[in-house]
Design an enzyme around this catalytic site. Structure first.
Site, PDB file in Angstrom:
ATOM      1  N   SER A  15       0.554  -0.975   0.222  1.00  0.00           N
ATOM      2  CA  SER A  15      -0.296   0.146   0.028  1.00  0.00           C
ATOM      3  C   SER A  15       0.459   1.074  -0.409  1.00  0.00           C
ATOM      4  O   SER A  15       0.467   1.500  -0.806  1.00  0.00           O
ATOM      5  CB  SER A  15      -0.896   0.154   1.215  1.00  0.00           C
ATOM      6  N   GLY A  16       1.928   1.748   1.065  1.00  0.00           N
ATOM      7  CA  GLY A  16       2.587   2.801   1.305  1.00  0.00           C
ATOM      8  C   GLY A  16       3.737   2.698  -0.100  1.00  0.00           C
ATOM      9  O   GLY A  16       3.881   4.251  -0.730  1.00  0.00           O
ATOM     10  N   THR A  42       0.597  -6.476   1.474  1.00  0.00           N
ATOM     11  CA  THR A  42       0.169  -7.834   3.143  1.00  0.00           C
ATOM     12  C   THR A  42      -1.130  -6.920   2.401  1.00  0.00           C
ATOM     13  O   THR A  42      -2.218  -7.993   2.629  1.00  0.00           O
ATOM     14  CB  THR A  42       0.492  -7.157   3.940  1.00  0.00           C
ATOM     15  N   CYS A  43      -1.356  -5.518   2.454  1.00  0.00           N
ATOM     16  CA  CYS A  43      -2.941  -5.349   2.828  1.00  0.00           C
ATOM     17  C   CYS A  43      -3.816  -6.089   1.696  1.00  0.00           C
ATOM     18  O   CYS A  43      -4.809  -6.818   2.219  1.00  0.00           O
ATOM     19  CB  CYS A  43      -3.101  -4.270   2.896  1.00  0.00           C
ATOM     20  N   CYS A  48      -5.501  -7.389   4.884  1.00  0.00           N
ATOM     21  CA  CYS A  48      -6.883  -6.835   4.991  1.00  0.00           C
ATOM     22  C   CYS A  48      -8.287  -7.044   4.488  1.00  0.00           C
ATOM     23  O   CYS A  48      -9.133  -7.569   4.764  1.00  0.00           O
ATOM     24  CB  CYS A  48      -6.395  -5.324   5.227  1.00  0.00           C
ATOM     25  N   LYS A  51      -8.890 -10.729   4.719  1.00  0.00           N
ATOM     26  CA  LYS A  51      -9.908 -11.016   5.848  1.00  0.00           C
ATOM     27  C   LYS A  51     -10.532 -10.672   6.206  1.00  0.00           C
ATOM     28  O   LYS A  51     -11.809 -11.542   6.434  1.00  0.00           O
ATOM     29  CB  LYS A  51      -8.638 -10.812   7.032  1.00  0.00           C
ATOM     30  N   TYR A  99      -3.851  -2.943  -9.522  1.00  0.00           N
ATOM     31  CA  TYR A  99      -2.775  -1.909  -8.823  1.00  0.00           C
ATOM     32  C   TYR A  99      -1.292  -1.919 -10.027  1.00  0.00           C
ATOM     33  O   TYR A  99      -0.713  -1.296 -10.566  1.00  0.00           O
ATOM     34  CB  TYR A  99      -2.088  -3.156  -7.992  1.00  0.00           C
ATOM     35  N   GLY A 175      -2.425 -11.718  21.148  1.00  0.00           N
ATOM     36  CA  GLY A 175      -4.202 -11.511  21.807  1.00  0.00           C
ATOM     37  C   GLY A 175      -3.952 -10.104  20.886  1.00  0.00           C
ATOM     38  O   GLY A 175      -5.233  -8.954  21.530  1.00  0.00           O
ATOM     39  N   TYR A 177      -4.521  -7.921  17.170  1.00  0.00           N
ATOM     40  CA  TYR A 177      -6.051  -7.646  16.490  1.00  0.00           C
ATOM     41  C   TYR A 177      -5.828  -9.113  15.220  1.00  0.00           C
ATOM     42  O   TYR A 177      -6.800  -9.046  15.283  1.00  0.00           O
ATOM     43  CB  TYR A 177      -5.203  -6.661  14.941  1.00  0.00           C
ATOM     44  N   ILE A 178      -4.630  -9.095  14.294  1.00  0.00           N
ATOM     45  CA  ILE A 178      -4.549 -10.874  14.113  1.00  0.00           C
ATOM     46  C   ILE A 178      -5.345 -11.752  14.713  1.00  0.00           C
ATOM     47  O   ILE A 178      -6.700 -12.561  14.241  1.00  0.00           O
ATOM     48  CB  ILE A 178      -3.462 -11.144  13.659  1.00  0.00           C
ATOM     49  N   ALA A 340     -10.012   0.219  13.735  1.00  0.00           N
ATOM     50  CA  ALA A 340     -10.410  -0.882  13.400  1.00  0.00           C
ATOM     51  C   ALA A 340     -10.304  -2.233  13.895  1.00  0.00           C
ATOM     52  O   ALA A 340      -9.227  -2.438  13.370  1.00  0.00           O
ATOM     53  CB  ALA A 340     -12.112  -0.550  12.474  1.00  0.00           C
ATOM     54  N   GLU A 440     -26.761   6.984  17.171  1.00  0.00           N
ATOM     55  CA  GLU A 440     -27.559   7.947  17.690  1.00  0.00           C
ATOM     56  C   GLU A 440     -26.965   7.859  19.282  1.00  0.00           C
ATOM     57  O   GLU A 440     -26.796   9.451  19.638  1.00  0.00           O
ATOM     58  CB  GLU A 440     -28.297   8.252  17.727  1.00  0.00           C
TER      59      GLU A 440
HETATM   60  P1  NDP Z   1       0.224  -7.449  17.997  1.00  0.00           P
HETATM   61  O1  NDP Z   1       1.352  -6.390  17.968  1.00  0.00           O
HETATM   62  O2  NDP Z   1      -1.103  -6.557  17.521  1.00  0.00           O
HETATM   63  O3  NDP Z   1      -0.701  -8.076  18.848  1.00  0.00           O
HETATM   64  C1  NDP Z   1       0.414  -9.649  19.399  1.00  0.00           C
HETATM   65  C2  NDP Z   1      -0.132 -10.256  20.329  1.00  0.00           C
HETATM   66  O4  NDP Z   1       0.665 -11.381  20.771  1.00  0.00           O
HETATM   67  C3  NDP Z   1       0.166  -9.738  21.971  1.00  0.00           C
HETATM   68  O5  NDP Z   1      -1.251  -9.844  22.288  1.00  0.00           O
HETATM   69  C4  NDP Z   1       1.108  -9.697  22.424  1.00  0.00           C
HETATM   70  O6  NDP Z   1       0.827  -9.979  23.230  1.00  0.00           O
HETATM   71  C5  NDP Z   1       1.249 -11.372  21.544  1.00  0.00           C
HETATM   72  N1  NDP Z   1       2.599 -11.667  21.510  1.00  0.00           N
HETATM   73  C6  NDP Z   1       3.830 -11.328  21.164  1.00  0.00           C
HETATM   74  N2  NDP Z   1       4.783 -12.264  21.513  1.00  0.00           N
HETATM   75  C7  NDP Z   1       4.458 -12.819  22.242  1.00  0.00           C
HETATM   76  C8  NDP Z   1       4.870 -13.961  22.487  1.00  0.00           C
HETATM   77  N3  NDP Z   1       6.118 -14.340  22.579  1.00  0.00           N
HETATM   78  N4  NDP Z   1       3.641 -15.104  22.972  1.00  0.00           N
HETATM   79  C9  NDP Z   1       2.951 -15.165  23.652  1.00  0.00           C
HETATM   80  N5  NDP Z   1       2.563 -13.486  23.093  1.00  0.00           N
HETATM   81  C10 NDP Z   1       3.145 -13.210  22.572  1.00  0.00           C
HETATM   82  O7  NDP Z   1       0.166  -8.088  16.562  1.00  0.00           O
HETATM   83  P2  NDP Z   1      -0.567  -9.261  15.727  1.00  0.00           P
HETATM   84  O8  NDP Z   1      -0.041  -9.912  15.113  1.00  0.00           O
HETATM   85  O9  NDP Z   1      -2.122  -8.631  15.924  1.00  0.00           O
HETATM   86  O10 NDP Z   1      -0.444  -7.597  14.193  1.00  0.00           O
HETATM   87  C11 NDP Z   1       0.434  -6.860  13.711  1.00  0.00           C
HETATM   88  C12 NDP Z   1      -0.088  -5.644  13.564  1.00  0.00           C
HETATM   89  O11 NDP Z   1      -1.014  -5.485  12.102  1.00  0.00           O
HETATM   90  C13 NDP Z   1      -1.067  -4.988  14.270  1.00  0.00           C
HETATM   91  O12 NDP Z   1      -0.897  -4.037  15.525  1.00  0.00           O
HETATM   92  C14 NDP Z   1      -1.525  -3.529  13.532  1.00  0.00           C
HETATM   93  O13 NDP Z   1      -1.073  -2.589  13.411  1.00  0.00           O
HETATM   94  C15 NDP Z   1      -1.823  -4.492  12.405  1.00  0.00           C
HETATM   95  N6  NDP Z   1      -2.920  -4.679  11.869  1.00  0.00           N
HETATM   96  C16 NDP Z   1      -4.379  -4.392  11.476  1.00  0.00           C
HETATM   97  C17 NDP Z   1      -5.252  -4.125  11.507  1.00  0.00           C
HETATM   98  C18 NDP Z   1      -6.334  -3.836  11.289  1.00  0.00           C
HETATM   99  O14 NDP Z   1      -6.546  -2.765  11.469  1.00  0.00           O
HETATM  100  N7  NDP Z   1      -7.982  -4.027  11.760  1.00  0.00           N
HETATM  101  C19 NDP Z   1      -5.805  -6.408  10.989  1.00  0.00           C
HETATM  102  C20 NDP Z   1      -4.531  -7.287  11.210  1.00  0.00           C
HETATM  103  C21 NDP Z   1      -3.199  -6.549  11.538  1.00  0.00           C
HETATM  104  P3  NDP Z   1       1.631  -9.207  24.446  1.00  0.00           P
HETATM  105  O15 NDP Z   1       0.439  -7.261  24.635  1.00  0.00           O
HETATM  106  O16 NDP Z   1       1.645  -9.554  25.939  1.00  0.00           O
HETATM  107  O17 NDP Z   1       2.721  -7.622  24.113  1.00  0.00           O
END
Ligand code: NDP
Length: 459
Positions: A15-16, A42-43, A48, A51, A99, A175, A177-178, A340, A440
């Site tokens: 995208s960028g 990726t997106c 995105c 998904k 694209y 825990g 976004y993904i 979101a 509302e």
């Molecule tokens: P995130 O950084 O959002 O979340 C990573 C998760 O994995 C956290 O819950 C983290 O826990 C956990 N984690 C990290 N390391 C470990 C470990 N060693 N053992 C166990 N748990 C671990 O990453 P994602 O992969 O979900 O997404 C990547 C990025 O992609 C996002 O930050 C977002 O910017 C983008 N994205 C945006 C979306 C949207 O806009 N709808 C959709 C999908 C992706 P802890 O909190 O403790 O660090």
């Protein structure tokens, strides 16, 4: 005879990179873009877009279930996962081609090969060397997994988007976004989902109320969320896999997916050799002009690991093109970026969390509502919507809007304009609601929320 082969050479056609290259091309710059996988990034190809198509696919399950309350007789619906995946892939092929066409129409030369920086003005791609006045690194990020026994058995979101069959049971680790989005897709489609998170709640960094209520709603939908839990090992066995937690629990499953964050794609690209500084996570360090420590090498998007969202990468990329090729210096504004989470139910959010607002402004007023949306009355669905406004008490400005519930992403996009414009709570109150709608509620919340004493004391 120009001094360089290109004015700008972009590494990464996501995208960028695409947005920046097209904009630069439209201003007459001679631009090339290198992509080692497929144009789209990726997106469009692994994030995105696919998904969201799977989210739409899954949501029909809810619609079939809800329809009965509105008088419909629905025969037991039959779901065909390979059919959804094939339809999704056909759409991705179409988008990829769009694209490619857009780049061609902007006069951008496409190299379909991996690029390596040789020196600050030279890039090697497909066995040939090309020179450029400016280099833009827009190489994105890749799933990152911790090094634990059995990690070779797990899949990431890349493979989850292309599974040949819908798993009956899946363990999802993470825990963020993904993880929550895929937990929603698989559980809504009928898989048994266990989500393992090391925090007490999902989505660290989001407003605490959203985190708690999303966890409640996901559990109510059948997702088995194991908080404060870490995985010790993963073993392959006859029935699939066994995930053993550090607490000694053993979870039998058909598939294990990790969504534990993403790492910038900066390895073996010649960046550090060319003098580009990276941070501890391997991200390119850039200034407000997206410029790295080498003055003609720029970087945007996930490779800089700031706000890793597509619209942000696009805006950063366009800012560079405006600055360099349209005599229009643009500094990207990273404040109040809405986002979101396409969980079930989804989240929309913009501005500060309550905790961040308290830290920044001291006194804040909270307005919130949690209710069963109208559609859920006849359907019998118990899911509730949550909305929250965070207001700076001194200025009356609304500094945070948060929502969990159907259509939250669509609703928050509009409110993001109000927050960006610095709207006050009084101006929210002066806005007429659209009735009957869930949205509302954002303009009809009159009473400040007073936290119950036991909760306030715990903070
Ligand atoms: P995130 O950084 O959002 O979340 C990573 C998760 O994995 C956290 O819950 C983290 O826990 C956990 N984690 C990290 N390391 C470990 C470990 N060693 N053992 C166990 N748990 C671990 O990453 P994602 O992969 O979900 O997404 C990547 C990025 O992609 C996002 O930050 C977002 O910017 C983008 N994205 C945006 C979306 C949207 O806009 N709808 C959709 C999908 C992706 P802890 O909190 O403790 O660090």
């Amino acid at each position: 005879m120009p001094r360089y082969d290109f004015d700008m050479l972009t590494i990464g056609a996501g995208s960028g990179g695409v947005a920046s290259s097209r904009r630069a091309g439209s201003y007459g710059a001679r631009v090339a873009i290198c992509e080692e996988w497929r144009v789209g990034g990726t997106c469009v190809l692994r994030g995105c877009v696919p998904k969201k198509l799977l989210v739409y696919g899954a949501q029909f399950a809810d619609s079939f279930a809800d329809a009965e309350g509105f008088g419909w007789t629905v025969p037991t619906p039959d779901f065909d996962w390979p059919k959804l995946i094939a339809a999704k892939n056909k759409e991705l092929d179409r988008l990829h081609q769009i694209y490619v066409n857009m780049l061609n129409n902007s006069g951008v030369k496409i190299f379909e090969a991996r690029a390596v920086i040789v020196d600050p003005h030279t890039v090697e791609v497909g066995g040939k060397r090309y020179t450029a006045e400016n280099i833009l690194v827009a190489a994105g990020a890749w799933p990152e997994t911790p090094d634990i026994p059995g990690i070779e058995h797990v899949i990431s979101s890349n493979e989850a988007l292309d599974l040949p069959q819908l798993p009956q049971r899946i363990v999802i680790v993470g825990g963020g976004y993904i993880a929550v989005e895929f937990a929603g897709i698989f559980s809504t489609l009928g898989s048994g989902v266990v989500e393992i998170i090391r925090q007490p709640e999902l989505l660290r960094g989001f407003d605490e109320d959203l985190r708690v209520y999303l966890g409640e709603e996901m559990k109510a939908r059948g997702v088995d969320i194991r908080g404060r839990t870490q995985v010790a090992r993963i073993d392959k066995d006859a029935g699939g896999y066994t995930v053993t937690t550090t607490a000694g629990d053993r979870i039998a499953t058909d598939l294990v997916m990790y969504a534990t964050g993403r790492k910038p794609n900066t390895k073996r690209m010649g960046l550090e050799e060319a003098g580009v500084s990276l941070n501890d996570n391997g991200a390119v360090i850039v200034d407000e002009w997206q410029r790295s420590s080498v003055k003609n090498i720029y970087a945007v998007g996930d490779v800089t690991d700031r706000i890793n969202l597509t619209p942000v990468a696009i805006a950063e990329g366009r800012a560079i093109a405006e600055t360099l090729y349209n005599n229009n210096p643009v500094v990207m504004d990273h404040a109040d970026v809405p986002s979101a989470v396409f969980s079930q139910p989804p989240i929309g959010t913009v501005g500060l969390t309550e905790a961040a607002a308290r830290a920044k402004y001291g006194e804040v007023d909270i307005y919130q509502a949690r209710f069963r949306p109208m559609k859920n009355t006849l359907s019998g669905r118990s899911e509730r919507t949550f909305m929250k406004l965070v207001v700076d008490a001194k200025s009356d400005r609304v500094v945070g809007c948060h929502m969990l519930g159907q259509d939250a992403p669509e609703i928050i996009q509009g409110l993001a304009i109000a927050v960006k414009c610095g709207a006050t709570k009084k101006q929210f109150d002066q806005t007429t609601g659209i009735h009957p709608s869930a949205a509302e509620e954002f303009v009809t919340m009159r009473d400040k929320y007073v936290r119950p004493p036991e909760k306030a004391a715990a903070e």
